[in-house]
Design an enzyme around this catalytic site. Structure first.
Site, PDB file in Angstrom:
ATOM      1  CG  ASP A 138      38.001  42.807  33.783  1.00  0.00           C
ATOM      2  OD1 ASP A 138      38.219  41.782  33.110  1.00  0.00           O
ATOM      3  OD2 ASP A 138      38.911  43.579  34.184  1.00  0.00           O
ATOM      4  CB  ILE A 139      39.773  44.426  38.658  1.00  0.00           C
ATOM      5  CG1 ILE A 139      40.026  45.268  39.889  1.00  0.00           C
ATOM      6  CG2 ILE A 139      41.054  44.168  37.885  1.00  0.00           C
ATOM      7  CD1 ILE A 139      40.831  44.549  40.971  1.00  0.00           C
ATOM      8  CG  ASN A 189      41.260  36.924  25.796  1.00  0.00           C
ATOM      9  OD1 ASN A 189      40.846  37.114  24.659  1.00  0.00           O
ATOM     10  ND2 ASN A 189      41.280  37.871  26.716  1.00  0.00           N
ATOM     11  N   GLY A 226      46.137  35.518  24.491  1.00  0.00           N
ATOM     12  CA  GLY A 226      45.897  36.658  25.370  1.00  0.00           C
ATOM     13  C   GLY A 226      45.361  36.311  26.740  1.00  0.00           C
ATOM     14  CD  GLN A 227      43.262  31.259  29.677  1.00  0.00           C
ATOM     15  OE1 GLN A 227      43.447  30.543  28.679  1.00  0.00           O
ATOM     16  NE2 GLN A 227      42.657  30.828  30.773  1.00  0.00           N
ATOM     17  CG  HIS A 263      38.260  34.288  32.308  1.00  0.00           C
ATOM     18  ND1 HIS A 263      39.460  33.650  32.529  1.00  0.00           N
ATOM     19  CD2 HIS A 263      38.549  35.396  31.585  1.00  0.00           C
ATOM     20  CE1 HIS A 263      40.447  34.336  31.966  1.00  0.00           C
ATOM     21  NE2 HIS A 263      39.914  35.407  31.372  1.00  0.00           N
ATOM     22  CG  HIS A 297      36.644  38.798  28.885  1.00  0.00           C
ATOM     23  ND1 HIS A 297      37.335  39.785  29.548  1.00  0.00           N
ATOM     24  CD2 HIS A 297      37.497  37.743  28.801  1.00  0.00           C
ATOM     25  CE1 HIS A 297      38.565  39.350  29.832  1.00  0.00           C
ATOM     26  NE2 HIS A 297      38.681  38.123  29.390  1.00  0.00           N
TER      27      HIS A 297
HETATM   28  P1  5GP Z   1      42.229  37.282  30.300  1.00  0.00           P
HETATM   29  O1  5GP Z   1      43.230  38.080  29.541  1.00  0.00           O
HETATM   30  O2  5GP Z   1      42.874  36.182  31.122  1.00  0.00           O
HETATM   31  O3  5GP Z   1      41.126  36.775  29.410  1.00  0.00           O
HETATM   32  O4  5GP Z   1      41.527  38.297  31.253  1.00  0.00           O
HETATM   33  C1  5GP Z   1      41.694  38.365  32.630  1.00  0.00           C
HETATM   34  C2  5GP Z   1      40.851  39.516  33.104  1.00  0.00           C
HETATM   35  O5  5GP Z   1      40.806  39.457  34.512  1.00  0.00           O
HETATM   36  C3  5GP Z   1      41.395  40.897  32.731  1.00  0.00           C
HETATM   37  O6  5GP Z   1      40.432  41.598  31.971  1.00  0.00           O
HETATM   38  C4  5GP Z   1      41.678  41.555  34.084  1.00  0.00           C
HETATM   39  O7  5GP Z   1      41.368  42.937  34.100  1.00  0.00           O
HETATM   40  C5  5GP Z   1      40.795  40.759  35.026  1.00  0.00           C
HETATM   41  N1  5GP Z   1      41.300  40.662  36.386  1.00  0.00           N
HETATM   42  C6  5GP Z   1      42.584  40.381  36.754  1.00  0.00           C
HETATM   43  N2  5GP Z   1      42.681  40.338  38.092  1.00  0.00           N
HETATM   44  C7  5GP Z   1      41.442  40.604  38.585  1.00  0.00           C
HETATM   45  C8  5GP Z   1      40.905  40.685  39.908  1.00  0.00           C
HETATM   46  O8  5GP Z   1      41.594  40.513  40.912  1.00  0.00           O
HETATM   47  N3  5GP Z   1      39.578  40.958  40.012  1.00  0.00           N
HETATM   48  C9  5GP Z   1      38.788  41.136  38.914  1.00  0.00           C
HETATM   49  N4  5GP Z   1      37.499  41.399  39.138  1.00  0.00           N
HETATM   50  N5  5GP Z   1      39.258  41.080  37.661  1.00  0.00           N
HETATM   51  C10 5GP Z   1      40.567  40.794  37.490  1.00  0.00           C
END
Ligand code: 5GP
Length: 115
Positions: A36-37, A93, A99-100, A106, A108
């Site tokens: 994760d970034i 999420n 929270g998505q 995906h 985590h």
């Molecule tokens: P969500 O809230 O959709 O479950 O989580 C999305 C996740 O993607 C977040 O934890 C966010 O930090 C990560 N993320 C968003 N953009 C990027 C990216 O460009 N590269 C990577 N590696 N992670 C990302």
């Protein structure tokens, strides 16, 4: 967001196509895993299926059984590759209200102290 609204320009679709870089942890025919970034713990990795699924709901409803089995095995293989098998957390999420933020399904994998 309904399943039909899969947006091929989402960030994870672009990572899958190789248009954006990622720090890869694991890959097989079913899934890609990368760091994760913005990590929220010492280990924070995302596992995404190689298919157009918006969310957990969409994936479990529509993905073929082979893809679903392959994806969850890839999650386990990623945990093995990371060496976190003694203890980790999985989160998916689901939906904006859940929270998505990125609308490509995906999971985590989170382990270790929060950062
Ligand atoms: P969500 O809230 O959709 O479950 O989580 C999305 C996740 O993607 C977040 O934890 C966010 O930090 C990560 N993320 C968003 N953009 C990027 C990216 O460009 N590269 C990577 N590696 N992670 C990302």
């Amino acid at each position: 967001m309904p399943a039909s609204a899969y947006d091929r320009s989402n960030i994870f679709a672009r990572i899958l196509r190789g248009e954006l870089p990622c720090r890869k942890v694991y890959e097989d025919p079913f899934a890609l895993a990368f760091h994760d970034i913005h990590p929220k713990a010492a280990v924070h990795v995302l596992v995404i299926p190689k298919g157009e699924y918006v969310s957990f709901v969409d994936f479990t409803a529509d993905a073929p059984a082979e893809m679903q089995a392959g994806f969850w095995r890839a999650v386990a293989a990623t945990a093995r590759a990371l060496g976190v098998e003694p203890g980790f957390r999985l989160a998916a999420n689901t939906g904006a209200a859940g929270g998505q933020v990125v609308f490509h399904f995906h999971v985590h994998i989170v382990s270790g102290p929060r950062t």
